[in-house]
Scaffold this motif. Structure first.
Motif, mmCIF file in Angstrom:
data_model
loop_
_atom_site.group_PDB
_atom_site.id
_atom_site.type_symbol
_atom_site.label_atom_id
_atom_site.label_comp_id
_atom_site.label_asym_id
_atom_site.label_seq_id
_atom_site.Cartn_x
_atom_site.Cartn_y
_atom_site.Cartn_z
ATOM 1 N N ARG A 1 0.832 -1.196 0.000
ATOM 2 C CA ARG A 1 0.000 0.000 0.000
ATOM 3 C C ARG A 1 0.868 1.248 0.000
ATOM 4 O O ARG A 1 1.930 1.282 0.615
ATOM 5 C CB ARG A 1 -0.902 0.021 1.234
ATOM 6 N N SER B 1 0.451 5.299 0.672
ATOM 7 C CA SER B 1 -0.516 6.288 1.140
ATOM 8 C C SER B 1 0.199 7.583 1.482
ATOM 9 O O SER B 1 1.431 7.623 1.602
ATOM 10 C CB SER B 1 -1.268 5.772 2.371
ATOM 11 N N THR B 2 -0.574 8.592 1.611
ATOM 12 C CA THR B 2 0.007 9.881 1.937
ATOM 13 C C THR B 2 -0.855 10.583 2.978
ATOM 14 O O THR B 2 -2.085 10.505 2.931
ATOM 15 C CB THR B 2 0.156 10.759 0.671
ATOM 16 N N GLY C 1 -4.969 6.768 0.109
ATOM 17 C CA GLY C 1 -4.092 5.632 -0.155
ATOM 18 C C GLY C 1 -4.585 4.774 -1.292
ATOM 19 O O GLY C 1 -5.765 4.795 -1.658
#
Lengths: 183, 446
Positions: free
Chosen positions: B346, B348-349, B364
């Protein structure tokens, strides 16, 4: 695979295009049934909506695709019966003054449109209308009619006889009016 | 006579048995819409709406509670200004208050204290001073030498309040407000960030001696720009629990009819599934943190459906077509009840969209696949597969830091995840696309 099979299968899969096709094919037939049984246009539309929803919801119960038209019609009739739950009163004696011969009635019917015929049937009392429609038009026997309407078979027969006489009276009157208006 | 009577009825039947009337205009679409919603899907939509509502309310709460300290700062500062302008305020007190300094921030006068060592602050020099403070703050970060630090902020000691405020405002976000007394031995890690903020902000209004440039320099540089150390990767881990909702997609191209899908209630424990994530995060800027991780899911699969062929092998010959036909299909109920383990990756931010470092928007994208052997069920003489394809999921949530220490931070993350992949394998009888709503707790090292 027949055309109806494809139609049913895709309706069951939830494909809107085929659901619309089903509606397009049979909406007229269903509305025709509703118009015959209903008291007026508004009631017919209510029955129509309910009937078509049942068609879609119970389509998976249809075992033979080629029976689809009859099945749809049957659902419409059953829906009308359940919706209206007609009150079948004691048969009033009808003064039989229908002395016109059969050929005359045939000519009268030939001059009337389907809408006019339906209108004549709609003018009959509710009990007559239902028994007449079920017996004469939709092919139920008296046992089935008695089961559906919760009446005795003998009542069904007497209601039908009275409905036929009333119909002849109306037809004759309409025919006379018509000829008078033409003349 | 009887014969002629029958023929009249037959004639009527011939005219009316297939009588068609024009349907009500516009009713077709409404009926199909109503049917398409289906009795089974409505509760699902209601549940979804309910969950989204809960998520939004929770998020709103987080946002509001996280911003409170800043609101306090503003209101308290306003109040202080009012007090300072009040005629009841003693002149001697005003001279030593920061508000007094702020009032002198026109820089038309030299602001001096008793020692007379404070430089003259002029309006045209404000921008330059601010820049110098920021520059010095970076130097402080890169140096571990105490004398260097002292030298760095020495020129700005007792700078007027509005210059300090301007500096703080440049250091956007609540990080800037984290101003601590360097001599304070308080265990800051035992406080939530909200407490820390509230306390620090209140310090602003205490007095000049308690709000020195040193203090700002000591504690704000780290948020001006991530230091080299902060730009390094840091480990983090998340554990979560969520309600899983399966979107079951029957194969539209086979000869099987699936119906009567039944699952547990919207918030049934049967739906509870579990989630674990472990990876690295890196702060790309003050506002954006990137996370790359390995993820594992344990999906609860509990549902049933009826299945039958399109046509029955035991068809009853159709007689009168007006007869209501009774189905004689060979119908079978399939019950699925097991857990599926999936693994994937995964990306994500965390984005700081609000002016608050405690609350971050999380977006994400993940990929995972089921590790269990292929799911199958028997119907008729054949084995059919349930496709749980390679899943691409989009996730959306709000990460809230609820606790932090020198070593790490603990966060809560209400998250919504949605499978993006539709039917991809036409040989499978059924495809499953998941949707989930859950809560994740994570700990990340600093």
């Amino acid at each position: 695979m027949t055309e109806l099979t494809i139609l049913i299968r895709n309706c069951l899969k939830g494909r809107r295009k085929y659901q619309e096709e089903l509606y397009s094919r049979y909406s007229g037939l269903v509305m025709g049934v509703c118009m015959r049984y209903a008291r007026d246009q508004s009631q017919a539309e209510d029955i129509f909506q309910e009937a078509f929803i049942k068609v879609y919801q119970n389509l998976s119960e249809l075992q033979e695709p080629n029976a689809l038209p009859g099945w749809v019609k049957k659902i419409a009739v059953n829906t009308a019966l359940n919706y209206i739950r007609p009150r079948v009163d004691r048969t009033d004696p009808i003064n039989d003054q229908t002395d016109a011969d059969d050929q005359e009635y045939h000519r009268l019917i030939d001059h009337l449109t389907n809408e006019q015929l339906v209108s004549i049937i709609n003018e009959m009392p509710e009990g007559y209308r239902f028994v007449f429609n079920m017996s004469v038009i939709d092919g139920y026997n008296h046992r089935e009619i008695s089961d559906h309407l919760g009446i005795a078979e003998s009542t069904s027969r007497s209601q039908l006889t009275a409905a036929k006489k009333l119909l002849r009276q109306r037809l004759k009157k309409l025919g006379i009016n018509r000829y008078e208006s033409v003349n | 006579m009887n014969q002629s009577t029958n023929s009249l009825e037959d004639k009527l039947k011939g005219r009316l048995q297939d009588y068609e009337a024009p349907p009500p205009p516009g009713m077709g679409g409404a009926i199909i819409d109503q049917v398409s919603e289906g009795p089974g899907s409505s509760p699902w939509l209601v549940s979804l709406a309910l969950l989204l509502g809960v998520l939004l309310i929770g998020t709103g709460y987080y946002m509001i509670s996280g911003q409170e300290p800043e609101l306090q700062e503003l209101s308290t500062a306003d109040q202080t200004v009012q007090n300072a302008e009040s005629p009841q305020t003693p002149a001697s007190s005003a001279q030593t208050s920061r508000i007094d300094l702020a009032e002198k921030s026109t820089y038309s006068h030299a602001a001096t204290d008793n020692s007379g060592s404070v430089p003259t602050w002029k309006p045209e020099g404000k921008e330059e001073v601010v820049k110098n403070i920021l520059s010095a703050s970076e130097m402080v970060v890169s140096s571990s030498n105490t004398s260097d630090i002292q030298n760095a902020y020495q020129p700005f000691t007792n700078a007027p309040l509005d210059i300090l405020q301007e500096t703080v405002s440049r250091i956007s976000g609540s990080e800037a407000a984290i101003i601590a007394d360097e001599n304070d031995e308080t265990d800051w890690g035992s406080h939530s960030l909200e407490q820390l903020n509230s306390r620090s902000l209140s310090d602003i209004n205490v007095g000049p001696s308690e709000l020195s440039t040193e203090q700002i320099l000591l504690y704000t540089p780290s948020v001006v720009r991530p230091s080299k150390k902060q730009r390094h990767y840091h480990w983090y881990g998340d554990l979560g629990v969520f309600f899983l909702y399966n979107h079951l997609q029957p194969n539209r191209y086979d000869n099987l009819i699936m119906e009567n899908f039944e699952t547990s209630g919207s918030f049934s424990l049967d739906r509870l599934s579990y989630f674990a994530e472990f990876g690295l995060r890196r702060e790309l800027s003050r506002r954006v943190t990137l996370r790359a991780s390995a993820v594992a899911n344990l999906f609860a699969q509990k549902y049933s459906f009826d299945i039958r062929d399109e046509t029955s092998s035991a068809v009853t010959p159709v007689g009168n077509e007006t007869e209501l036909l009774t189905p004689v299909f060979d119908r079978q109920t399939i019950q699925m009840d097991h857990f599926l383990l999936s693994a994937g990756v995964r990306l994500s931010t965390d984005i700081k969209v609000f002016n608050n470092d405690l609350n971050r928007l999380m977006l994400g994208l993940g990929y995972h696949r089921i590790l269990n052997p292929e799911q199958t069920f028997e119907y008729g003489d054949e084995t059919h597969t349930v496709e749980y394809p390679h899943q691409l999921t989009a996730s959306f949530g709000f990460r809230k830091v609820v606790w932090q220490s020198d070593k790490g931070e603990l966060s809560l993350l209400p998250v919504l995840r949605y499978g993006l992949v539709h039917q991809i394998n036409e040989s499978s009888a059924l495809t499953i696309k998941p949707f989930s709503v859950g809560l994740t707790m994570g700990y990340g090292l600093k």
